[in-house]
Design a protein around this motif. Structure first.
Motif, short mmCIF file in Angstrom:
data_model
loop_
_atom_site.label_atom_id
_atom_site.label_comp_id
_atom_site.label_asym_id
_atom_site.label_seq_id
_atom_site.Cartn_x
_atom_site.Cartn_y
_atom_site.Cartn_z
N VAL A 87 27.55 -16.63 23.03
CA VAL A 87 26.43 -15.88 23.53
C VAL A 87 26.37 -14.25 22.68
CG1 VAL A 87 25.93 -13.76 25.49
CG2 VAL A 87 27.32 -16.22 26.27
N ALA A 88 25.10 -14.24 22.24
CA ALA A 88 24.91 -13.28 21.02
C ALA A 88 23.53 -12.62 21.58
CB ALA A 88 24.92 -13.61 19.80
N HIS A 89 23.21 -11.52 20.98
CA HIS A 89 21.83 -10.66 21.01
C HIS A 89 21.19 -11.05 19.94
CE1 HIS A 89 19.56 -8.16 23.59
NE2 HIS A 89 19.12 -7.50 22.60
N ASN A 90 19.90 -11.76 19.96
CA ASN A 90 19.31 -12.18 18.86
C ASN A 90 20.12 -13.34 18.17
OD1 ASN A 90 17.20 -12.65 17.15
ND2 ASN A 90 17.65 -10.81 15.70
N ALA A 91 20.58 -14.33 18.95
CA ALA A 91 21.51 -15.32 18.75
C ALA A 91 21.28 -15.84 17.43
CB ALA A 91 22.07 -15.93 19.85
N GLY A 92 19.94 -16.33 17.17
CA GLY A 92 19.70 -16.79 16.04
C GLY A 92 20.08 -16.37 14.79
N PRO A 109 29.24 -26.93 10.85
CA PRO A 109 28.32 -25.71 11.99
C PRO A 109 28.33 -25.99 13.32
CG PRO A 109 26.77 -27.56 11.29
CD PRO A 109 28.14 -27.90 10.52
N VAL A 110 28.41 -24.78 14.11
CA VAL A 110 28.33 -24.85 15.55
C VAL A 110 27.11 -25.32 16.02
CG1 VAL A 110 28.57 -23.35 17.53
CG2 VAL A 110 29.86 -22.73 15.55
N CYS A 111 27.09 -26.06 16.76
CA CYS A 111 25.77 -26.77 17.40
C CYS A 111 25.03 -25.56 18.29
CB CYS A 111 26.24 -27.92 18.52
SG CYS A 111 24.50 -28.91 19.01
N ARG A 112 23.85 -25.43 17.80
CA ARG A 112 22.89 -24.52 18.54
C ARG A 112 22.64 -24.92 19.96
NH1 ARG A 112 19.42 -20.97 15.66
NH2 ARG A 112 20.30 -20.59 13.54
N THR A 113 23.07 -26.08 20.33
CA THR A 113 22.98 -26.32 21.93
C THR A 113 23.83 -25.34 22.71
OG1 THR A 113 24.43 -28.08 21.67
CG2 THR A 113 22.24 -28.60 21.74
N ARG A 114 25.09 -24.65 21.99
CA ARG A 114 26.25 -23.78 22.48
C ARG A 114 25.27 -22.54 22.47
NH1 ARG A 114 31.33 -25.15 19.25
NH2 ARG A 114 32.23 -23.35 20.52
N MET A 115 24.15 -22.08 21.86
CA MET A 115 23.82 -20.74 21.64
C MET A 115 23.13 -20.35 23.10
SD MET A 115 21.16 -19.64 18.63
CE MET A 115 19.61 -20.29 19.27
N VAL A 116 23.58 -19.19 23.45
CA VAL A 116 22.85 -18.58 24.62
C VAL A 116 22.35 -17.11 23.93
CG1 VAL A 116 23.29 -17.27 26.76
CG2 VAL A 116 24.53 -19.22 25.93
N ASP A 117 21.23 -16.91 24.10
CA ASP A 117 20.39 -15.60 23.39
C ASP A 117 20.15 -14.59 24.51
OD1 ASP A 117 19.38 -13.90 21.87
OD2 ASP A 117 17.69 -15.21 21.05
N THR A 118 20.84 -13.54 24.48
CA THR A 118 20.70 -12.54 25.50
C THR A 118 19.39 -11.68 25.26
OG1 THR A 118 21.88 -11.10 24.20
CG2 THR A 118 23.02 -12.21 26.18
#
Length: 236
Positions: A87-92, A109-118
């Motif tokens: 989880v990150a703010h402006n996660a990209g 790399p970490v798969c972007r399917t794991r990305m949660v963008d607050t």
């Protein structure tokens, strides 16, 4: 569910343009509750720190001069984050630097399917409002008075509180059913039916039972007997 809220500080805005990651802070959450476990590290960027970036986070060339390279700390970082959603703010932005550093030292790399963008969550929940971390802390009454400069761990800790609020606040954890482990069936994960918690049994002192019976004897034509055979005279 285990999640990792994280933040990074960098030398600039573009890893592809030659900027590097210099700090990462991670906060572990389980079922949206901060467990108190964190990961925090500084890294030598192998380049100079631009003045405009230093003005944001305060990390100078002198401070970073004795810090390890990212490759030296990557194993500990990957061990901490595991396979949890990130989880990150402006996660990209954070993902671009994290994955850039991972690939630079020969890691996957970490798969972007794991990305949660607050940031995206905030834009959906509060369209037209300000969505910076500072603005969200103000909206939700989260104390950020100790945030003079950006810092990866501090910002991750603040974001963890914001993330809880964006998902409904602390009441999300007030479930009345016991959690059950997921049951794997082929390629699909199915959660077993929740098991109700056992009722609590309270004993009533005999004196209170007698007082209650005496009170009920004085009630004329109680509504709970209406419609039953015998009407108010019914018993049982």
């Amino acid at each position: 569910m285990r999640e990792i809220v994280f933040d990074t500080e960098t030398t600039g805005l573009s890893f592809a343009g030659g900027d590097r990651l210099v700090e990462i802070g991670c906060v572990e959450m389980v079922n949206r509750v901060d467990t108190g476990r964190t990961f925090h590290a500084y890294f030598h960027p192998e380049r100079s720190m631009p003045a405009e970036a230093q003005a944001v986070h305060g990390l100078s060339d002198a401070f970073l001069s004795d810090k390890p390279l990212f490759a030296a700390g990557v194993a500990a970082l990957l061990d901490f984050i595991g396979d949890a959603p990130l989880v990150a703010h402006n996660a990209g932005f954070d993902f671009s630097f994290l994955n850039g550093e991972l690939q630079r030292c020969g890691r996957d790399p970490v798969c972007r399917t794991r990305m949660v963008d607050t940031l995206q969550i905030a834009r959906t929940r509060h369209p037209g409002a300000k969505h910076s971390l500072d603005a969200l802390c103000s909206r939700y009454g989260i104390d950020r008075s100790h945030r003079v400069l950006h810092g990866a761990l501090l910002d991750a800790q603040l974001l963890a509180q914001v993330y809880v609020e964006l998902n409904g606040g602390r009441q999300i954890g007030l479930g009345l059913l016991a959690e059950t482990a997921p049951v794997a069936i082929a390629a699909t994960t199915v959660h077993a039916a929740p098991t109700p918690r056992p009722p609590r049994v309270f004993s009533v002192p005999p004196a209170e039972l007698a007082a209650h019976a005496a009170f009920m004897a004085r009630v004329k034509e109680p509504v709970w007997y209406q419609g039953r055979p015998g009407g108010a005279a019914a018993s049982g």
